[in-house]
Design a protein around this motif. Structure first.
Motif, short mmCIF file in Angstrom:
data_model
loop_
_atom_site.label_atom_id
_atom_site.label_comp_id
_atom_site.label_asym_id
_atom_site.label_seq_id
_atom_site.Cartn_x
_atom_site.Cartn_y
_atom_site.Cartn_z
N THR A 182 0.83 -1.21 0.00
CA THR A 182 0.00 0.00 0.00
C THR A 182 0.86 1.26 0.00
O THR A 182 0.59 2.22 -0.73
N GLU A 183 1.91 1.26 0.81
CA GLU A 183 2.81 2.42 0.86
C GLU A 183 3.46 2.65 -0.50
O GLU A 183 3.57 3.79 -0.97
N HIS A 184 3.89 1.57 -1.14
CA HIS A 184 4.53 1.71 -2.45
C HIS A 184 3.54 2.21 -3.50
O HIS A 184 3.90 3.03 -4.36
N ALA A 185 2.30 1.70 -3.43
CA ALA A 185 1.29 2.12 -4.41
C ALA A 185 0.97 3.60 -4.28
O ALA A 185 0.57 4.24 -5.27
N LYS A 186 1.13 4.17 -3.11
CA LYS A 186 0.90 5.60 -2.92
C LYS A 186 2.06 6.45 -3.42
O LYS A 186 1.86 7.59 -3.88
N LEU A 187 3.27 5.92 -3.32
CA LEU A 187 4.46 6.70 -3.64
C LEU A 187 4.92 6.53 -5.09
O LEU A 187 5.45 7.48 -5.68
N ARG A 188 4.75 5.34 -5.65
CA ARG A 188 5.23 5.07 -7.01
C ARG A 188 4.30 5.69 -8.03
O ARG A 188 3.08 5.47 -8.00
N HIS A 189 4.85 6.50 -8.93
CA HIS A 189 4.05 7.19 -9.95
C HIS A 189 4.32 6.61 -11.34
O HIS A 189 5.46 6.30 -11.68
N GLN A 190 3.26 6.48 -12.11
CA GLN A 190 3.33 6.13 -13.51
C GLN A 190 2.32 6.98 -14.26
O GLN A 190 1.19 7.18 -13.80
#
Length: 321
Positions: free
Chosen positions: A205-213
């Motif tokens: 969840t943390e990665h999904a909030k921070l990683r941008h595409q």
């Protein structure tokens, strides 16, 4: 705040501040090793609810502490065995963390107990100073003739091969209640698995909030949303199964099957959400998948738990007819 909430907070803070603290320090300063030990032997006299809290926090951090085998299995085996001399000899040291123990359950090895001497090999055993063995309907303490440590894929769960060559076996209690000891171990392991799965969900969840595409967080894409929502349902369902696991043999079998597969799924999906970085050595995601995989073999794979559960269910139906 309940007692278990306070215990969870204290253990989590300790593990965050002192991740490399030795087992003896963790056991002594927090009293965790003696949670299930009766008060007359230096413990806190708590039950499965409290041990599950500690197990869950250790699972979140992939701690190598021997809590499962020493503070749960060994303590419960000695209590169930009912040998006051053995309890007086071993429980105080287990409670203060000055000694650790492991338990060999029936079927874990090809062992023979004859004339007070134990012979045979246990191919895979959790580490522990004291070895308690269920053999010939008894619980005995025996010193292995030989220990061979394995270079395991999951370095957080050390294993060893134990060999006994006519080793003197010291009585440690009756072995009739071994299945209850196993079920309490399954319950503690299920709590560990839920803790690990919960941490995998948090990392994803943390990665999904921070990683941008394409100019926005990947967590805003429907495919990732659905994946994380499914994981949340899986983890919370596993938590319910783990909380009930100590209630009976059937509930332990349910938790042993469901929590194992939930952890494997959560660990795998965590890597998928992270993408390329999730398979690198530097990222901890692979360590959770390794722990989930090794956990799936402790006390038997999920299929064995379901087979045990189905046997009890069908026996109950036949008895009711």
């Amino acid at each position: 705040m309940t007692v278990t909430d306070e215990l969870r907070s204290v253990v989590r803070a300790y593990l965050a501040d002192r991740p490399a603290a030795p087992w003896a320090a963790f056991a002594r300063e927090l009293g965790t090793a003696g949670l299930a030990v009766p008060e007359e032997y230096g413990g806190a006299g708590c039950g499965p609810a409290e041990t599950a809290v500690v197990a869950g926090e250790l699972g979140r951090t992939l701690s190598p502490y021997p809590f499962l085998q020493s503070a749960v299995l060994a303590v419960e085996a000695l209590k169930a065995g009912g040998d006051e001399a053995a309890m007086g000899r071993l429980l105080p040291a287990l409670a203060d963390g000055s000694a650790t123990a492991t338990v060999v359950l029936p079927g874990d090895g090809d062992l023979t107990l004859r004339d007070g001497l134990l012979t045979g090999v246990v191919p895979y055993a959790l580490e522990g100073d004291v070895v308690l063995v269920y053999a010939d309907g008894l619980l005995v303490e025996a010193v292995p003739t030989r220990r061979v440590a394995y270079p395991t894929m999951d370095e957080s769960r050390p294993l060893a091969e134990l060999s006994f060559d006519h080793s003197p076996a010291r009585p440690a209690g009756d072995g009739a209640a071994w299945s209850r000891v196993r079920d309490l171990g399954i319950a503690a392991l299920a709590a560990e698995q839920v803790g690990g799965a919960e941490r995998c969900l948090e990392m994803a969840t943390e990665h999904a909030k921070l990683r941008h595409q394409f100019g926005r967080p990947i967590g805003s894409f429907q495919a990732i949303k659905h994946k994380l929502a499914d994981l949340l349902l899986l983890v919370e369902s596993a938590r319910s199964a783990a909380l009930a696991a100590a209630g009976s043999e059937s509930l332990a079998a349910i938790a042993g099957s469901y929590c194992t597969e939930a952890y494997l799924t959560a660990a795998g999906e965590n890597i998928q959400v992270h993408g390329g970085i999730g398979v690198t050595w530097e990222h901890p995601a692979h360590r959770y998948l390794k722990r989930a995989t090794s956990d799936a073999q402790l006390f038997g794979p999920p299929q064995s738990h379901r087979e045990r559960l189905s046997a009890r269910v069908f026996q109950g139906k036949l008895a009711a007819q």
